[in-house]
Design a protein around this motif. Structure first.
Motif, short mmCIF file in Angstrom:
data_model
loop_
_atom_site.label_atom_id
_atom_site.label_comp_id
_atom_site.label_asym_id
_atom_site.label_seq_id
_atom_site.Cartn_x
_atom_site.Cartn_y
_atom_site.Cartn_z
N MET A 8 1.33 -1.47 0.21
CA MET A 8 0.02 -0.05 -0.07
C MET A 8 0.88 1.12 -0.04
SD MET A 8 -3.05 -1.07 2.82
CE MET A 8 -2.33 -1.12 3.83
N LYS A 9 1.92 1.55 0.89
CA LYS A 9 2.37 2.29 1.53
C LYS A 9 4.12 2.30 0.24
CE LYS A 9 -0.43 5.03 2.79
NZ LYS A 9 -1.32 6.78 2.45
N GLY A 10 4.86 0.57 -0.38
CA GLY A 10 5.92 1.39 -0.42
C GLY A 10 7.04 0.62 0.76
N VAL A 11 8.16 0.53 0.32
CA VAL A 11 9.41 0.91 1.00
C VAL A 11 9.80 1.78 1.63
CG1 VAL A 11 11.17 -0.72 2.53
CG2 VAL A 11 9.45 -1.93 0.79
N LEU A 28 23.99 -9.96 -1.09
CA LEU A 28 23.22 -9.15 -2.06
C LEU A 28 23.50 -8.03 -2.64
CD1 LEU A 28 20.44 -11.37 -1.46
CD2 LEU A 28 22.19 -11.57 -2.72
N LYS A 29 23.99 -7.30 -3.91
CA LYS A 29 23.21 -6.28 -4.51
C LYS A 29 22.24 -6.31 -5.21
CE LYS A 29 28.12 -6.15 -4.74
NZ LYS A 29 28.52 -7.20 -4.05
N PRO A 30 20.52 -6.05 -4.76
CA PRO A 30 19.70 -6.34 -5.28
C PRO A 30 19.51 -5.07 -6.06
CG PRO A 30 19.51 -6.06 -2.69
CD PRO A 30 21.08 -5.58 -3.42
N ALA A 31 18.50 -5.06 -7.70
CA ALA A 31 18.08 -4.79 -8.53
C ALA A 31 17.07 -3.58 -8.26
CB ALA A 31 17.75 -5.31 -9.86
N ALA A 32 16.57 -3.68 -7.12
CA ALA A 32 15.93 -2.74 -6.54
C ALA A 32 15.78 -2.80 -5.10
CB ALA A 32 14.04 -4.24 -6.35
N GLU A 33 15.64 -1.86 -4.79
CA GLU A 33 15.70 -0.95 -3.26
C GLU A 33 15.32 -0.92 -2.54
OE1 GLU A 33 15.78 3.35 -3.94
OE2 GLU A 33 12.82 2.85 -4.65
N ASP A 34 13.88 -0.91 -2.83
CA ASP A 34 13.61 -2.26 -2.04
C ASP A 34 13.33 -3.60 -1.51
OD1 ASP A 34 12.13 -1.92 -4.66
OD2 ASP A 34 10.29 -1.66 -3.72
N MET A 45 18.31 -4.32 4.30
CA MET A 45 17.59 -4.82 3.81
C MET A 45 16.83 -5.72 4.50
SD MET A 45 20.18 -7.16 0.91
CE MET A 45 21.10 -8.01 1.47
N VAL A 46 17.37 -6.37 5.81
CA VAL A 46 17.02 -7.57 6.51
C VAL A 46 15.78 -6.91 7.42
CG1 VAL A 46 18.75 -7.93 8.31
CG2 VAL A 46 17.11 -9.54 8.03
N TYR A 47 14.59 -7.72 7.52
CA TYR A 47 13.30 -7.53 8.64
C TYR A 47 13.98 -9.08 10.12
CZ TYR A 47 10.87 -4.38 5.69
OH TYR A 47 10.82 -2.88 5.22
#
Length: 432
Positions: A116-119, A207-213, A250-252
């Motif tokens: 709903m609100k993004g990260v 990891l080097k995620p392509a997605a910032e979220d 990057m982690v929860y």
């Protein structure tokens, strides 16, 4: 006993007749056994009853800072409970946010909030064309239900003895911006009971995620659930490793006392970077004025610190260990060398994972149910309930007594043998 694959048609038919007679006899016993969920047994719940006596109508209900737990306030949780859960999760108190009784609820809210609100200010997932999650398999069915509920595409990632296939994880995460998360049960994984190696944890952190979220959903549900004093798995601290690698957000990490105290009224927590925690808390102010602080105070006063938690878990281990050993003894005695199944022998957690011959899991579970024993549905340990090999079965030994577990496993191996023979006869000789 020879492997079933080495038996002749006549030997298989003769054995099938014997096993069918034994199965009919088992059905006549009127068994009612439930091994479907990782639910604590009554004896486990009983050991936490003294916790209910630490607070009564004459108790001082104020926290160490003087806040009244009967009133509003302490949105992030009372300090002494945050400290307790921080010790359990091996993080700093400032990285912890206390919620209600269920860590699953936090996971659902975290995905829902992202939709709903993004990260942390990123584009809400609901506005994206495609959102994907990586799912190590076999895995936790309730994780998969959350992402399925929100219409998120789930991708199977093989789970090995040291953790997920990190080559695949890196390929997806580092190159596909639509991959927004991965479900992980890093210690005594549900259902295999494996724990992630140091190398796997470090590769996650790097990891080097392509997605910032992109976020790692690190469900450390069994972080203190050891079965043995002298045989305990330990894993690296993912939050520390992420910070070292320059990926602090990057982690929860999720955890709760649901299988430590009372399943329906434990305390849950999420740990992450301070930036992540602040963002989550900013939205929680709209959702709630605070969770059950009296329950938080009860837990904090009863356990005092992480050492109190660990001492309490030794009592759980003493109750759980005989149940696991009852299952494993029967499996070892009845199935070793037959070539019709493999199983895990975990050092902790709540489950034993059994892999039958391909194409047999659903039939085994159905046969067990017909004889009075309920197992987790075949396929549940995979996204969408679809096990590509129809092989994996999750065994949950916690709720029945050790004697009931031995009887249940006797029935289980009987069904495994019978279904395996039927499968071999059909594959090799046509329908019998």
């Amino acid at each position: 006993m020879k492997a079933y694959q080495d038996l002749t048609r006549e030997e298989l038919l003769s054995l099938k007749t014997q096993l069918s007679d034994a199965y009919e006899e088992a059905k006549g016993k009127g068994l009612k056994l439930d091994m479907s969920r990782g639910k604590p047994g009554i004896s486990q719940l009983d050991i936490s009853m003294p916790m209910l006596d630490v607070i009564n109508s004459t108790s001082d209900m104020r926290t160490a800072l003087g806040n009244d737990t009967r009133n509003y306030g302490d949105l992030d949780g009372i300090g002494e409970c945050r400290r307790l859960m921080a010790g359990m999760m091996s993080v700093n108190k400032d990285n912890v946010l206390i919620c209600g009784n269920s860590s699953l609820n936090i996971m659902y809210d975290t995905v829902s909030r992202s939709m709903m609100k993004g990260v942390n200010g990123s584009t809400p997932w609901c506005k994206l064309d495609k959102v994907k999650f990586l799912c190590p398999v076999p895995g936790y069915d309730r994780h998969f239900k959350i992402t399925e509920y929100f219409g998120i595409e789930m991708i199977n990632i093989p789970l090995y003895n040291d953790g997920p296939d990190m080559d695949m994880v890196e390929q997806y995460v580092n190159n596909d911006a639509s991959v927004k998360g991965i479900w992980c049960v890093p210690k005594y994984s549900n259902p295999t009971g494996i724990s992630y190696s140091d190398e796997v944890v470090k590769r996650f952190a790097s990891l080097k995620p392509a997605a910032e979220d992109f976020r790692i959903y690190w469900d450390n549900a069994y972080c203190i659930h050891h079965l043995y004093e002298d045989r305990q798995d330990e894993i690296l601290n993912i939050l520390e490793e992420c910070e070292k690698s320059g990926n602090p957000n990057m982690v929860y990490i999720f955890a709760s006392t649901s299988k430590v105290t009372f399943s329906g009224s434990g305390v849950s927590a999420i740990a992450s970077s301070v930036e992540n925690i602040n963002y989550i808390q900013s939205q929680m102010t709209v959702q709630t004025i605070g969770h059950d602080k009296i329950n938080q105070l009860r837990h904090a006063r009863y356990f005092k610190d992480v050492n109190g938690l660990k001492a309490h878990m030794q009592k759980h281990a003493a109750l759980m260990r005989p149940k696991f050993e009852a299952v494993l003894q029967v499996l070892d005695r009845e199935l070793t060398g037959l070539g019709i199944g493999t199983w895990t022998n975990p050092n902790g957690g709540y489950f034993i994972s059994f892999d039958a011959m391909e194409g047999c899991a659903k039939a085994i579970v159905a046969k067990c149910k017909e004889a009075g024993m309920v197992l987790t549905g075949a396929g549940a340990t995979f996204p969408y309930g679809k096990d590509p090999k129809d092989s994996n079965i999750r065994i949950a030994p916690s709720f029945p007594t050790p004697e009931e577990m031995a009887a249940a496993t006797d029935l289980f191996v009987l069904c495994v043998k019978l279904v395996s023979i039927e499968k071999l006869l059909e594959d090799n000789y046509g329908r019998i």
